[in-house]
Design an enzyme around this catalytic site. Structure first.
Site, mmCIF file in Angstrom:
data_model
loop_
_atom_site.group_PDB
_atom_site.id
_atom_site.type_symbol
_atom_site.label_atom_id
_atom_site.label_comp_id
_atom_site.label_asym_id
_atom_site.label_seq_id
_atom_site.Cartn_x
_atom_site.Cartn_y
_atom_site.Cartn_z
ATOM 1 N N ARG A 173 0.817 -1.209 0.000
ATOM 2 C CA ARG A 173 0.000 0.000 0.000
ATOM 3 C C ARG A 173 0.852 1.260 0.000
ATOM 4 N NH1 ARG A 173 -1.302 1.982 4.654
ATOM 5 N NH2 ARG A 173 -1.646 -0.044 5.646
ATOM 6 N N TYR A 212 -17.251 16.525 -15.675
ATOM 7 C CA TYR A 212 -17.632 15.108 -15.703
ATOM 8 C C TYR A 212 -18.577 14.767 -14.557
ATOM 9 C CZ TYR A 212 -17.067 10.100 -14.842
ATOM 10 O OH TYR A 212 -17.295 8.773 -14.571
ATOM 11 N N ASP A 225 -8.029 18.238 -15.372
ATOM 12 C CA ASP A 225 -8.337 16.880 -15.812
ATOM 13 C C ASP A 225 -7.940 16.798 -17.284
ATOM 14 O OD1 ASP A 225 -9.466 14.526 -16.783
ATOM 15 O OD2 ASP A 225 -11.176 14.627 -15.419
ATOM 16 N N LYS A 243 -8.883 5.336 -19.545
ATOM 17 C CA LYS A 243 -9.240 5.759 -20.894
ATOM 18 C C LYS A 243 -8.057 5.590 -21.857
ATOM 19 C CE LYS A 243 -13.163 7.049 -18.951
ATOM 20 N NZ LYS A 243 -12.920 6.987 -17.493
#
Length: 379
Positions: free
Chosen positions: A44, A96, A167, A192
């Protein structure tokens, strides 16, 4: 080193010097009994494979730091974690839908306010208050493809002590580098274009600000929304073809835009720079290509459902940036979290369709769109 070379050769200086670095799946690592230290301790907090990916991502972005998260929204949440109680963030009305949901339903519980602006290019000094600590930008906007002047927003925000978070999912660092234009933080849904095959979730935050980097490193360690080693490895491999994929996707998208603009069955076509000559010049000044996302509306009288059902190649699905073309209806899919009033303010009509163009043969895509338009007319 050019970007296509960088994505292939960025890792050749790692310890094992393998052309394809190994995947380190270990959740924990042995420490020195005397110092109780080591470069890696627990997955982690840090992992060699994730570190390799973050090295490549920072190289592509030209940033000092990169942080890989388990999804694009996890990355966005981390990017916005710098906001504190009593502070606010300015966002575009067409942001978004997932970001809209996070800002509207999660940040208020932390005492943070989101304020929406119809178009960030209309920002003035009067829009900033002492509470304004960040501006969140999407350019091109999703799904309207409106363009924001990044240099101008950065200058305004920094004058008021606010940071700029961009973004950059639609453009990727291949086409646009917001940090070079003065932005403080870049966030992307690596699901994406960076991954490009619709087969993994990932997000990335990049910055050259050392103070912000420490905050994002804490997010990884304390909140744990990190990208797993196997997905980190797969993303490294996918990045190697990113420039090539984008080149083909953009060529297809340009041709489709030209084709659709000539069709009587299409009412409007939107793409970066289509809103005005000013936005076209602006986009050209800060990006090296239009990307491969466009949106359009069918002409009045055509059956939208019949059109979508008739399509053979673009799947009717959310997401974008993959090698396969995808089409969606933003008002009920990607931006369903918005109220009807918010969608109207953002310019997102119920009839707007967003097309993410893939790498299929162009002749097949154009023929498919034509036969779907014919099916829509028959109804």
């Amino acid at each position: 080193m050019q970007i296509q070379t960088a994505v292939i050769h960025a890792l050749h200086d790692f310890e094992h010097r393998a052309v394809v670095p190994p995947v380190h799946l270990a959740s924990t690592f042995a420490l020195d009994p005397e110092t109780e230290g080591g470069e890696y301790a627990y997955q982690r907090s840090s992992n060699p494979t994730r570190a390799q990916l973050e090295t490549v991502l920072a190289t592509l972005e030209g940033s000092a730091h990169a942080f890989a998260f388990a999804s694009g929204m996890a990355a966005t949440a981390a990017a916005l974690s710098i906001l504190r109680e009593g502070e606010e963030i300015l966002l575009p009305a067409s942001v978004y839908g997932g970001t809209y949901r996070f800002v509207g339903r999660v940040l208020p519980a932390r005492g943070v306010t989101g304020r929406y602006v119809d178009h960030l290019d209309e920002l003035t000094d009067e829009d900033f208050t002492p509470a304004t600590r960040a501006v969140f930008v999407e350019t091109p906007a999703n799904p309207t493809l409106r363009i924001t002047d990044l240099r101008r927003v950065v200058e305004l925000a920094h004058r008021h002590g606010a940071r700029v978070i961009v973004d950059n999912t639609f453009m990727t660092p291949v086409l646009q580098k917001p940090l070079d234009l003065g932005a403080d933080v870049v966030v992307q849904s690596a699901t994406k274009y960076l991954a490009g095959h619709s087969d993994l979730l990932a997000g990335v935050v990049t910055t050259s600000d050392d103070e912000l980097a420490e905050a994002y490193r804490l997010c990884q360690q304390a909140e744990g929304g990190v990208l797993a080693p196997q997905d980190s490895f797969r993303l490294i491999q996918s990045l190697k073809t990113l420039p090539l994929r984008l080149e083909r996707q953009q060529a297809n998208a340009r041709a489709i835009v030209s084709h659709l603009r000539e069709q009587e069955g299409i009412a409007t076509v939107r793409f970066p720079g289509s809103h005005s000559a000013h936005e076209a010049r602006l986009h050209a000044s800060q990006a090296s290509g239009p990307g491969a996302v466009l949106s359009f509306e069918l002409a009045e009288g055509l059956d939208r459902v019949a059109f979508l059902r008739a399509l053979r190649y673009p799947a009717f699905a959310v997401s974008l940036g993959g090698v396969e073309s995808l089409i969606c209806r933003p008002s009920t899919m990607t931006h369903e979290a918005m109220t009807p009033q918010a969608r109207a303010a953002a310019g997102i009509s119920d009839e707007l369709l967003r097309l993410s163009v893939g790498i299929e043969d162009l002749e097949d895509l154009l023929g498919d769109l034509d036969q779907a338009l014919a099916a829509a007319r028959l109804r």
